[in-house]
Design an enzyme around this catalytic site. Structure first.
Site, mmCIF file in Angstrom:
data_model
loop_
_atom_site.group_PDB
_atom_site.id
_atom_site.type_symbol
_atom_site.label_atom_id
_atom_site.label_comp_id
_atom_site.label_asym_id
_atom_site.label_seq_id
_atom_site.Cartn_x
_atom_site.Cartn_y
_atom_site.Cartn_z
ATOM 1 N N ASP A 260 49.234 -72.087 117.184
ATOM 2 C CA ASP A 260 49.077 -70.666 117.450
ATOM 3 C C ASP A 260 49.696 -69.921 116.263
ATOM 4 O O ASP A 260 50.256 -70.527 115.356
ATOM 5 C CB ASP A 260 49.725 -70.272 118.787
ATOM 6 C CG ASP A 260 49.144 -68.961 119.303
ATOM 7 O OD1 ASP A 260 48.521 -68.235 118.509
ATOM 8 O OD2 ASP A 260 49.311 -68.646 120.492
ATOM 9 N N TYR A 261 49.600 -68.618 116.285
ATOM 10 C CA TYR A 261 50.028 -67.789 115.163
ATOM 11 C C TYR A 261 51.477 -68.115 114.799
ATOM 12 O O TYR A 261 52.378 -67.852 115.593
ATOM 13 C CB TYR A 261 49.897 -66.319 115.566
ATOM 14 C CG TYR A 261 49.888 -65.354 114.415
ATOM 15 C CD1 TYR A 261 48.702 -64.809 113.956
ATOM 16 C CD2 TYR A 261 51.068 -64.993 113.792
ATOM 17 C CE1 TYR A 261 48.686 -63.920 112.899
ATOM 18 C CE2 TYR A 261 51.062 -64.110 112.733
ATOM 19 C CZ TYR A 261 49.860 -63.583 112.294
ATOM 20 O OH TYR A 261 49.851 -62.703 111.245
#
Ligand code: BGC
Length: 708
Positions: A260-261
């Site tokens: 994820d980010y």
């Protein structure tokens, strides 16, 4: 792709595992993006080796970025363009929790199809959707992005979305690949606080939280995004149990894994790596292929391999998966795949797409209360009050490409019959003249809710309820006017307190581009509401987590007539939720009778036929979501008091009786053990059927003999 892989230098391979934002490729690195470049410790060489891009605005931007990249690249491998197309590109559909309320995978698939058609015009190849995270906690802001609390429903909706994105295959235009997220158990963050620790038994993981990700993969999702949380103290982004044992070994999946980010770098804060080099080590050995928005791989993998700490084959396996995806998407034939302003002008926000959005919206609202006040007609004079009376931003969070203020608001949708409009929630702001106008209305429509930004990522709440001001507004209106219809706009189940005393209460969630039109159609009775709740609504915060498929206790509370002191209950609130999973009213009256099973005693090889008569005891045609639940009374381990096994949505004309049939087989009676194996026990099962998890009829059946 193996041949291509062989031609790549180590640096080039590592580049494929890096995902960064598109502006790196088109802006002046020394001036305009100096900050981010420095933060990531990336130089131009590394940037122009990246394998994929996160987020792209439009076709021209995509073409420019890809062109600039390919000009500088030696290997000429096009980048993949990924983005968050969550509930629509520009034609915005109801938020996922609303879509789940339709209990219609068919509609979800249609929504994803339109989203793919539109999004692909800007050259997007992959969407970070569906979010298959199960959640039992409305404090968690991201329940708006998911499909609720039930594994079957989440699995069905997730699989349908994936199929919709893929359409008839990547060789056809207007298709995109799907990345299921957030692997795993992200929705079980402690106390509903986003990103928080997840501490979960293997039993819950295998039986409840993991199956929906698998359903998305089986439907064809090509990527898996890891989650921000830890499982067993190990951040999911570097968790070999999840990324290797479950994903690769148990499920045999070849999906590309992506962080994820920034979540790979975040393992520093989790305290499982000392520096970025160790971050890279844990990532690649843990099973992570692509690193989003951090640069541990780009800066350290090469050294780790040179030092002999990381074997090159880990790199090769990851890069091969990425290259295969690029090949399957046809990027080697056309690096600009799909990007076309002309096509975008023709199809984006077309009438047909908006009509599709309206159709889903009409089926996604849930009627929670109605004493007969709804529907009203076009002659009914209404006073439209509350923050959502004139709010255009009702399309819901994660509408990245969508336009939040382009669509009709409620006052416009009801312009012909509204004699008073006021959005100010403060009771003090209402003058004597206002009160006279309100009293002159036949009905007050109160449009209350949470702002769009009050749910979504990092938007958790310790007390998911309406603001004090809105509650006071409700109490005041309730006192001065006898007929109150409340509309709720929100991204999570709310604690509603007195709001439930509304003469009618419609849960609108955020219904997308056509919200106001859909609500108008429902309030005027042109649409008969049919949505059901995909998640329980608690009575107060203390009940959370509250969900329908819980285990029994050794001292169960048997209801109001149970006066035992030492039973499992609260002193200050009922055990039951305000509104249970699967609940929702209609303008029709559906009555369930005559539950029949083909065999009361059956064996594992039998296919059981279950039938039930559902009669619409009203003159109004309507749709009902008929639900079938099972309870395994005695197992090797304690079994949930009920589990949804089948549901179907049927049209039943006024005064018509329909016989609904379901089939059940061995799989429906089997269950998962803490080690992940599946077993089946002989004995009694209770079969419940009804229009909610608070069902109406039941029968007991007996399984003789087992196979497992
Ligand atoms: C979110 C993901 C999203 C990603 C990329 C993250 O902050 O958790 O759901 O797909 O950003 O935008």
């Amino acid at each position: 792709m193996k041949e291509l892989l062989m031609t790549l230098s180590r640096k080039e391979k590592i580049g494929q595992m890096l995902q960064i934002a598109p502006f790196f490729f088109v802006k002046d690195l020394k001036v305009e993006v100096a900050g981010p470049v420095e933060e990531l410790h990336l130089d131009e060489e590394k940037i122009f080796l990246a394998g994929s891009v996160l987020g792209i605005g439009n076709p021209n931007e995509m073409i420019e970025v890809q062109q600039k990249y390919l000009e500088k690249s030696r290997h000429k491998i096009p980048m993949l363009f990924m983005a968050d197309i969550i509930h629509g590109y520009k034609t915005i559909f109801p938020v996922p929790i609303a879509m789940a309320s339709s209990f219609s995978p068919k509609l979800a698939q249609a929504c994803a199809r339109v989203s793919a058609l539109e999004a692909s015009t800007s050259g997007i190849h992959v969407t970070f959707s569906p979010m298959a995270d199960l959640s039992r906690d409305p404090r968690w802001g991201r329940v708006v992005e998911g499909f609720g609390e039930d594994p079957l429903l989440i699995g069905d909706m997730s699989a349908a979305m994936v199929k919709g994105y893929i359409g008839e295959g990547y060789d056809k235009p207007g298709t995109i690949a799907s990345c299921v997220k957030h692997f795993a158990a992200y929705g079980a963050a402690e106390a509903g606080r986003d990103y928080n620790t997840v501490d979960m038994s293997r039993l819950s993981l295998y039986s409840t939280y993991l199956p929906s990700y698998l359903r998305a993969l089986e439907a064809g999702a090509r990527l898996v995004m890891t989650s921000f949380n830890t499982v067993d103290g190990v951040p999911c982004t570097v968790n070999p149990f999840l990324l290797r044992e479950v994903l690769r070994d148990r499920w045999g999946s070849n999906a590309v894994t992506i962080s994820d980010y920034d979540s790979l770098k975040q393992i520093l804060a989790h305290g499982v790596a000392e520096n970025m080099k160790e971050v890279a080590y844990r990532g690649v050995t843990g099973g992570l292929d692509i690193e989003m928005q951090s640069a541990a791989y780009a800066n350290h993998l090469e050294t780790l391999i040179e030092e002999g700490r990381v074997e090159e084959h880990l790199l090769d396996e990851a890069v091969l998966r990425i290259l295969e995806l690029k090949k399957d998407l046809g990027l080697f034939e056309d690096p600009y795949r799909g990007a076309s302003s002309e096509l975008a002008d023709q199809i984006v926000l077309s009438e047909a797409h908006l009509a599709a959005s309206l159709e889903v919206a009409k089926e996604s609202a849930v009627l929670l209360e109605n004493d007969g006040i709804l529907p009203f007609n076009k002659e009914t004079k209404i006073a439209l009050i509350g923050p959502y009376a004139t709010e255009r931003n009702i399309i819901g969070p994660w509408h990245w490409h969508g336009c939040w203020n382009c669509h009709e608001h409620l006052a416009e949708a009801f312009a012909d019959q509204t004699i008073f409009v006021k959005s100010d929630p403060s009771v003090e702001s209402y003058s004597h003249a206002d009160v006279q106008k309100i009293l002159a209305a036949d009905i007050v429509v109160l449009a209350l809710g949470e702002k769009e930004w009050e749910s979504g990522e990092a938007h958790s709440k310790s007390n998911p309820t309406l603001s004090k001001e809105q509650k006071e507004l409700f109490s005041w209106i309730r006192r001065i006017h006898p007929k109150v219809v409340t509309l709720l706009f929100n991204g999570r189940p709310l604690i509603l307190d007195d709001i439930v005393t509304s003469n009618a209460l419609l849960e609108c969630w955020f219904l997308g581009s056509m919200s106001s039109q859909a609500i108008r159609s429902i309030l005027l009775g042109e649409t008969n509401p049919s949505g059901k709740l995909p998640m329980s609504f608690p009575r107060n915060v203390g009940q959370i987590p509250i969900y329908y498929n819980h285990l029994n206790t050794g001292r169960p509370y048997l209801g109001e007539h149970d006066h035992n002191e030492y039973v499992s209950k609260y002193l200050d609130v009922k055990n039951t939720p305000q509104y249970p999973f699967g609940y929702g009213k209609s303008y029709s009256q559906f009555v369930y009778e005559n539950l029949q099973v083909s065999k009361k005693v059956f064996s594992p090889t039998d296919i059981l036929q279950v039938t039930v008569d559902v009669t619409n005891h009203s003159d109004r045609d309507g749709q009902e979501i008929v639900q079938l639940y099972l309870y395994d009374k005695v197992g090797r381990i304690s079994r949930p008091v009920q589990e949804l096994k089948r549901y179907t949505k049927v049209w039943i004309h006024g005064q018509e009786k329909k016989t609904i049939a379901f089939q059940l087989s061995e799989k429906d009676f089997s269950y998962v053990m803490p080690d992940g194996s599946t077993v089946l026990d002989s004995g009694e099962f209770v079969l419940y059927v009804g229009g909610s998890s608070n069902h109406t009829i039941e029968t007991t059946i007996t399984l003789k003999g087992t196979r497992a």
